[in-house]
Every structure is written in C-alpha cells, then in structure tokens.
Design a protein around this motif. Structure first.
Motif, PDB file in Angstrom:
ATOM      1  N   ARG A 169       0.722  -1.181  -0.203  1.00 61.08           N
ATOM      2  CA  ARG A 169      -0.085   0.372  -0.155  1.00 61.08           C
ATOM      3  C   ARG A 169       0.934   1.043  -0.355  1.00 61.08           C
ATOM      4  O   ARG A 169       0.422   2.486   0.355  1.00 61.08           O
ATOM      5  N   THR A 170       1.996   1.513  -0.350  1.00 62.83           N
ATOM      6  CA  THR A 170       2.738   2.324   0.048  1.00 62.83           C
ATOM      7  C   THR A 170       3.871   2.190  -1.238  1.00 62.83           C
ATOM      8  O   THR A 170       4.106   1.373  -1.828  1.00 62.83           O
ATOM      9  N   ARG A 171       4.483   3.581  -1.125  1.00 63.32           N
ATOM     10  CA  ARG A 171       5.405   3.539  -2.882  1.00 63.32           C
ATOM     11  C   ARG A 171       7.007   2.834  -2.770  1.00 63.32           C
ATOM     12  O   ARG A 171       7.043   2.099  -3.182  1.00 63.32           O
ATOM     13  N   PRO A 172       6.966   3.468  -0.646  1.00 61.04           N
ATOM     14  CA  PRO A 172       8.318   2.911  -1.342  1.00 61.04           C
ATOM     15  C   PRO A 172       8.432   1.421  -1.279  1.00 61.04           C
ATOM     16  O   PRO A 172       9.565   0.479  -1.100  1.00 61.04           O
ATOM     17  N   LEU A 184       6.047  -0.271  -2.734  1.00 61.80           N
ATOM     18  CA  LEU A 184       6.142  -0.694  -3.921  1.00 61.80           C
ATOM     19  C   LEU A 184       7.695  -0.917  -4.800  1.00 61.80           C
ATOM     20  O   LEU A 184       7.645  -2.047  -5.419  1.00 61.80           O
ATOM     21  N   ALA A 185       9.035  -0.137  -4.438  1.00 62.52           N
ATOM     22  CA  ALA A 185      10.666   0.122  -4.681  1.00 62.52           C
ATOM     23  C   ALA A 185      11.098  -1.033  -4.080  1.00 62.52           C
ATOM     24  O   ALA A 185      11.637  -1.911  -4.561  1.00 62.52           O
ATOM     25  N   ARG A 232       9.342  -4.211  -3.171  1.00 62.97           N
ATOM     26  CA  ARG A 232       9.587  -5.594  -3.854  1.00 62.97           C
ATOM     27  C   ARG A 232       9.954  -5.341  -5.393  1.00 62.97           C
ATOM     28  O   ARG A 232      10.079  -6.991  -6.072  1.00 62.97           O
ATOM     29  N   ALA A 233      10.053  -4.647  -6.095  1.00 66.49           N
ATOM     30  CA  ALA A 233      10.217  -4.357  -7.691  1.00 66.49           C
ATOM     31  C   ALA A 233      12.562  -4.770  -7.105  1.00 66.49           C
ATOM     32  O   ALA A 233      12.724  -5.171  -7.980  1.00 66.49           O
TER      33      ALA A 233
END
Ligand SMILES: Nc1ncnc2c1ncn2[C@@H]1O[C@H](COP(=O)(O)OP(=O)(O)O)[C@@H](O)[C@H]1O
Lengths: 325, 501
Positions: A160-163, A165-166, A168-169
């Motif tokens: 649920r957060t942008r960091p 997302l990074a 996981r990426a």
C-alpha cells in the motif's frame, strides 16, 4: 467453548510469536532479493545476548535492543559480503549460522541456567474482554502484540505504499528499479539489516518470553530453519507467514498432547520430526503450484485482489547480485 | 529538444565500444541508428539515456552542457529509453509499474494515475488495462506500457532499442504510426536502434551508421538499401537463396498425425505433418504461440499429449529425450547461455562434455578433446581459443560453438532461434552449417522471430497463433509482410492450409 481449548489456543499464539517475527524479518529481506540464511544461528546468538543484556542491566528493553543489534549486524555482514565482496549469499549465510550458534554456545556458558527478567502478560483493556477471542489474542505480553502490528504493518508497507512498491521491485527486477531511480544496493542493505534486526528480536523473544534464560532455547533449536521454510510456504506474503507460524505452533501443541497420551511414539520424532515432515509436504504443494491453481478457480473479478495473497512465486531476483550498468 | 553529443568515448576492457562519436539530433526528427552487432549502438544510446557514463565527451541539451548519471536523471532532462527487453516488473500489475517511478505521495492512491494511464494511452492509440499483470502481456503491450510511462514522465526524446523484434506486423505498424505522430505532432525526437534495414527505411528521416565503435556515415532518407548495407559492413552482400531440391521424393524422417501438445497455458491444435530428408521447415509465431512446446515435444523433452509421432517409421510418442537422441534427433535451445552452453566452462570442456558418453566409464580424454576443438575452431570459424571461458565469446561465436557441438549427421535437427541477435555475417555462417547438414539428409525444424530468415531458408513454414497452426507450402510465394500478418492471427493473408487432418 471449552476452557482448556481456549488456553491451548492462547499459548499457541504466544509460542508462535518468535516464528512470526523471524519469518516476517526474512520476508522483508527476501522481498528485497537477498537471502539471509543465518537465521538459526542469529536467533541463538541474539537469544543469548538479549538475555545477558537484560540480566546485566535488569532492563528488558535493553535486552531487546542488544538482540536486535546482533541480528542486524549478522545480516549486514551478509549484505556486505554479497554486495561489496561478491561472495555467494547462501555460502556466507550458512557459515554465519554455524558460527553464530557456536559463538552463542561458547560465550553463553557463564549464563547457564541463571534466572533473569522476563516479559509478563499485559492484557489489553476492553479487547481482552471480548469473549473467547479476547483471551486467545489479547492476554499476552507486548512482544505478541508487536507481532500483530508487525504483520499488518509489513503488509501495508509492501502493498500500500510507494517505498514498498520499490521494495518489491528490487527483489523482482532490480534493473527496472534502477531505471526508476531506486538505489538498489543501498536499499538492499537497509532491508537486510531491518530483516536481520527482526530475526534478532525473535531470538530475544525466546529467551525473554517463551523459554526464559539460556540455554533453555535449545529445545527450539531448528526454529530458524523452520522460519525460513515458513517464508516459502507463505509465498513471501505477511498474512500467510502468520498463518504458517500458527499452523506450525498448533502442530507442536498437538504433538506434545499425543506424547502425553503416552502412545509409544518417541518424543524426539514427534517434537522435531513431525513439523519437518509436514513442512516438506506443504512446500511440495506450494512449489508444484497447487496453491496457484486456487487462483484459477476464482471468478475473474476477484482474481486481482487475491493475486498477491495466493501467489507463491519467489521474488524473481532472489539471491541475484545487481550491478548498475 | 535538440541533443548534441561531442567526442563520446567508451571502453569496455580491450573493446572500444564508442570511439570519438559526435552527432546532432535535432528536435522533431526520427533518426535510425544502424550498425551490425557489436558496432556500439546500444552503448551510445545507454550513454544518452543515463544507463552508462561515457569515459570522455560531452552531451549538450538545448545548447547547454549536461552532466548526468543514471536513467532517472536522464528522464528528468527529458530523455527516456525503451530497452529491447522492456524494463518493467513482470510480477506486478500495469498500474503498479506505471506508478513506480512516477512522482507521488507515500500512500498508493491510484485514482489520478489510473486516469493518466488511460488518457495517455488513448491519446496515442494504445489500449492498456491497468489491472492486468505485466507477465501476461505480449512484448508489444509491454513496450506500450513503457512508452506511455515515459511520456507521462514528460520525456521529449524517446530512444527505442530494437523495438520490432518479437512483435507482429500489425503491432509494428501501430508502433510506427504512434512514433510518427509523436515526432510530427508533438515535436519529439525519436531515436530508433535497429539492424533491420526495412524498419529504418520505412520510419526514419535520417540514418546514422556505426561500425566498430565509430560513426561511419550519416544519410538523409530516402536512400537505397544497398548503400546502407555498404555503410554497415563496408562491403556489398549478395542476397542468397537456397538451391531448389526435390525433397518430396526423399524418405520421411518425422511423421506427425493429429499430434497435439499441451502446456498449462495453451493447447496446440492437432498437427499432421511429414518432414522429409533434407527438408527445412520454419516455425513462425509470436513468443508463446505454441511453437516452443511443439519443438520440445518433437525432441522428447516434453511429452506429446496425443496423436502419433513417428521417427523413421518408429512410434516415439511418450518416450524420453534420451531415446529421441539415440534415434538421431538433435536439439539446439534458444537460450544459449541458459540451456545450450554452460557458463564457467571453457570451449574445450564443452567439446569434452559433448563426447563424454563415448568414453570408457566417462573418463575424459583431454588431448583428443583439445585436438577436436582445434578442428572445430577452424571449421566453424569460431573466434576464440580453447581455453577461453564460454561467456568471453561474443554471441555469434557462442552460437557457432553451439552449432559445432551438434552431431555431424543427425536425422532430425530441431533448433530454436538459431540466429537470434546475430549480425548478417554470423547468420550466414550458421546457416551454411545448418544447410550442409540438410544436404546430407538431415531434416531441420527451426523457429525464428526474424521473418526474413523464415522466408529465406524454409522449404515450408508452419505458422503458430495461440495454438492454432497454418502451413505455408511455398514460402517463395509469400512476402515478409504477409507472414507478419499471419503470425498476428490473420491466416487468410497467406496461401496454404490449416494443418488439420
Ligand atoms: N557492459 C559491457 N561490458 C563489456 N563489454 C560490453 C558491455 N556492453 C557492450 N560491450 C561490448 O561493446 C561492444 C559494443 O556493444 P553494443 O553497444 O551492445 O553494440 P550494438 O548495440 O551495436 O550491438 C561489443 O563488442 C560488446 O561486446
């Protein structure tokens, strides 16, 4: 509901707590693409150091702090040797797990069977009054409550957060993360250290809460490996980590019941053998994609929502080094 | 925006990848960057887009010297690059991929970005659904996602590295149409890296040619194909065609009757096909259309699901790779370093390994292997030494080694993507070897995403689309663009028949 059963469930939740914390720590690390294989040794060393620190200072929080540092330092060694020195993560992790266990054994000798401080139960007002569930989930010490917050927080972070997302990426495709401006290796250091810190905390929650003292944790020796297996069983998803840890804890309770019923089954086999056998079976189920098939059975509309929960693939770049250009 | 590069140098070890390159790319133009493999095209583009830093030289953007590091910094200056293998995260949704890297708050609140995906893609005629997983998209859709993402980030110069590999003709037309509009209407600069002359000729306003790291030519379009070839290779290559041979008379090597293959994702419709000695059948289709499992089923690496498969008359359905090999089937995998060759072993070790089963109890005879390697190095024109690690070889030389390791006289040669990513010289060398085997009676089954290659070398072409197949009996009557439509599912665009019994 039968009171004995409720009591059993209550202790099941508290006994599972170190596994939950350690497996979430490892999930955080592996989601970033790094394997910390030192769990078993880290937990032992952190349990010993955490207990010693709490004993010496008579402050539980300092005990926890010391344990967290131990776990984080070992994890950082792994990150350093794989990222900077380009050593193999699995080999380094394996050596460290052995080293840390021996070190704990050796350095912990003066502590043998000393009695020291421990966490006591602090029922949460109001919540603990909920019938049945209140007793099962909300009459524990703060480490257990922390594990609840940790699971939910970790899920929020990842999905649920942008960091997040990074985060996981960098475990899935570091090249893509780099192309989007993420400092892949720096973040891998951070997540490896954070994950290792949690593993250390898990160690302390054995020696300061479940089996107080040193070397009483010995009866849980092997839990580090089990935590690693739970991460795989869980498909690197925090909620399934919780489920896996509770299931394992339930199995152990069942095993010790069977043993008490004095059937002629060797205690060793039940205590240590059974969970492993079941883990192997579940891992086979997970790895042959049986759980993923559930997804196909779902109506298309719901698939997206359950994708993350039911997916069982490892982060695609797990264990792979990344070098920009 | 106008980009000017001045005296760019870049070295990798002993290789001078870019050697004193200076060019101006004016705004609103589509420029083709041509050159054979290893000419330094990708390196130059990676320098422009921040993936690599030059050893020397300057980049001026709109009259100002810029010194930037990293792709994010390049994007901030308005330069974005679509890599050959789009740099997305396959295990995430389109939405997540789009969000990641776009500016925004801590929490993932999707609504305005969702609209942005839809509006940006609608504007340039793409169709992306935000909730799809990227690993379920075709290469063309993944390219679209990257383009939309870069445009939404405000990119004014778009670099595309070999974007037409692995997409159908229709998808290519759409892509080119979009690129043309971006240049004409929005004034964007488009740089197209390619080794396909047709692509450059249809799309570009201007072409620059690199050879061995140097800028060797710059031409306004239109210009002739032969001139471009001349610039790329320094010599004129002649088109070659295969000798006509009468294969219908020769023995049947592989006979398939209602042969079916199934994978988790796809089932291939029943195929009936006879493959004769000396015949070359090309398999066309986008990635994942069924040709890959089909080839593996023809070598015993995968089990066929039904029907009959006979090799020289013997029923082989359900048998394993070992028995197929003994029956004379040889397989060359597409992933050179993943499946075909072993990273970390030397050339000699590869030869020794390929012969290991001939030796008494598997004991290796190094002297023999060394001598054998020498003959192969000269026969197959492999540029490398026996002691070199396999990964030190260039792609073309790895492929030559791979071909040299195949048996000399197979009955059936099944080979995936024999020339993927190789330059014209290597392609010819590889096909020289393959055709030599076919003249000696081997039947060849190969797949390729290069339509030219399929039309040039196949006696017949089997087209795959989503598990359906179509057989083109006479490729010489088929144009590359018809074949391109066929792999997109438009089977009526080519003559031939459905391969159903
Ligand atoms: N990261 C790298 N490390 C070492 N050598 C490289 C690297 N990238 C490219 N090269 C070498 O530089 C030369 C130019 O490569 P490249 O720019 O990829 O050519 P092209 O894109 O024209 O095929 C080749 O010989 C290649 O092997």
């Amino acid at each position: 509901m039968n009171e004995a059963l409720i009591n059993t469930l209550n202790s099941l939740v508290s006994n599972a707590t170190p596994l939950v914390i350690a497996a979430i720590g490892e999930t955080i690390t592996e989601r970033a693409g790094v394997i910390n294989l030192s769990l078993n040794g880290s937990i032992l060393l952190a349990a010993m150091v955490g207990f010693a620190a709490a004993l010496a200072t008579d402050t539980l929080l300092l005990g926890l702090g010391a344990a967290v540092i131990v776990g984080a330092v070992i994890a950082t060694i792994i990150a350093f040797s794989t990222i900077q020195l380009r050593r193999d993560q699995v080999a380094v992790g394996f050596v460290l797990t052995l080293l840390a266990a021996k070190l704990a054994d050796f350095l912990g000798q003066p502590l043998n069977s000393a009695s020291g401080p421990s966490f006591s139960k602090q029922p949460i007002p109001l919540l603990a009054d909920i019938p049945i569930l209140g007793h099962i989930f909300f009459e524990h010490n703060i480490l257990v409550y922390f594990s609840f917050v940790l699971v939910i927080g970790c899920w929020f972070w990842l999905f649920r957060t942008r960091p997040g997302l990074a985060h996981r990426a960098i475990g899935e495709r570091p090249e893509a993360a780099y192309a989007r401006g993420t400092s892949v290796n720096r973040m891998r250091y951070v997540y490896t250290a954070v994950g290792g810190g949690l593993v250390g905390l898990a160690g302390a929650s054995y020696s300061l809460s479940i089996k107080i003292g040193w070397p009483s944790i010995i009866s849980y020796n092997g839990d580090g490996w089990i935590a690693l297996a739970i991460v795989i069983f869980a498909g690197w998803h925090p909620f399934r980590v919780l489920l896996g840890a509770y299931m394992l804890s339930a199995l152990r309770a069942a095993a010790s019941d069977i043993q008490k019923s004095s059937l002629n089954i060797p205690a060793e086999l039940l205590n240590t053998g059974l969970p492993w056998i079941l883990l192997i079976v579940t891992l086979i189920l997970v790895n042959t994609g049986q759980i993923d098939r559930l997804l196909i059975a779902l109506p298309a509309r719901m698939r997206g929502r359950f994708q993350a929960l039911l997916k069982s693939d490892a982060p695609a770049a797990l264990g792979e080094r990344f070098e920009a250009s | 925006m106008q980009i000017e590069i001045r005296h760019i140098h870049k070295r990798f070890g002993s290789i001078q990848a870019n050697d004193d390159i200076s060019i101006v790319f004016p705004a609103g133009r589509i420029v083709g960057i041509l050159g054979e493999n290893g000419a330094g095209k990708s390196t130059l583009m990676k320098i422009l887009s921040g993936f690599q830093t030059p050893d020397e030289g300057e980049i001026w953007i709109d009259g100002q010297a810029e010194n930037y590091r990293g792709p994010q910094a390049a994007i901030a200056l308005g330069i974005g690059m679509l890599q050959q293998d789009p740099l997305d995260v396959p295990a995430m949704t389109v939405m997540d991929n789009f969000t990641y890297g776009a500016p925004g708050a801590f929490w993932l609140g999707h609504s305005h970005l969702r609209e942005q995906i839809q509006s940006t893609s609608a504007k340039i005629g793409f169709d992306l659904s935000p909730d799809q997983m990227v690993n379920q998209l075709s290469i063309a859709q993944r390219q679209q996602l990257e383009i939309v993402r870069l445009l939404a980030l405000g990119v004014r110069t778009l670099i595309l590295d070999e974007p037409t590999t692995g997409i159908s003709s229709d998808q290519k037309e759409q892509l080119f149409h979009t690129l043309m509009e971006l240049a004409r209407e929005e004034g964007m600069t488009i740089l197209l890296v390619s080794h396909k002359l047709e692509d450059v000729i249809t799309l570009c306003d201007e072409v620059i040619v690199l050879r061995a790291g140097k800028l060797v030519g710059q031409r306004e379009m239109p210009t002739t194909k032969s001139e471009l070839v001349h610039l790329m290779f320094g010599q004129q290559l002649t088109e070659e065609r295969r000798n006509e041979r009468d294969i219908a008379q020769s023995n049947i090597v592989l006979q398939l009757d209602d042969f079916t293959v199934e994978t988790q994702r796809l089932s291939v419709e029943p195929i009936t096909l006879s493959l004769h000695e000396g015949e070359v059948v090309g398999l066309a289709g986008l990635d994942g259309s069924g040709q890959q499992p089909f080839m593996r089923a023809c070598t015993g690496l995968m089990k066929g699901a039904g029907g009959r498969l006979r090799l020289d008359g013997e029923d082989m359905l359900g048998r394993g790779y070992g028995e197929f090999r003994r029956a004379g089937v040889a397989f060359g995998a597409a992933g050179r370093l993943e499946e075909g060759l072993i990273a970390g072993l030397t050339l000699i070790e590869h030869v020794a390994l390929s012969q290991a089963s001939d030796h008494w109890m598997g004991v290796l005879d190094w002297q023999k292997a060394g001598a054998e390697m020498q003959t192969r190095i000269s026969r197959y024109d492999i540029r490398g030494a026996g002691e070199d690690m396999i990964e030190a070889l260039s792609g073309g030389n790895q492929q030559r080694l791979l071909i040299s390791l195949l048996p000399e006289q197979p009955r059936l040669l099944v080979i995936e993507q024999p020339t993927r990513g190789l330059d014209v010289d290597s392609v010819r060398a590889i096909w020289g070897q393959l055709l030599a085997r076919s003249e000696q009676g081997a039947a060849i089954l190969f797949s390729s995403s290069d339509l030219d290659e399929l039309v040039t070398y196949s006696d017949r072409i089997l087209v795959f689309f989503e598990g359906r197949t179509h057989l083109i009996e006479d490729p010489s009557q088929t144009t590359v663009s018809d074949l391109g439509h066929a792999i997109g599912g438009a089977f009526d665009s080519v003559q031939g028949e459905h391969v159903r019994a």
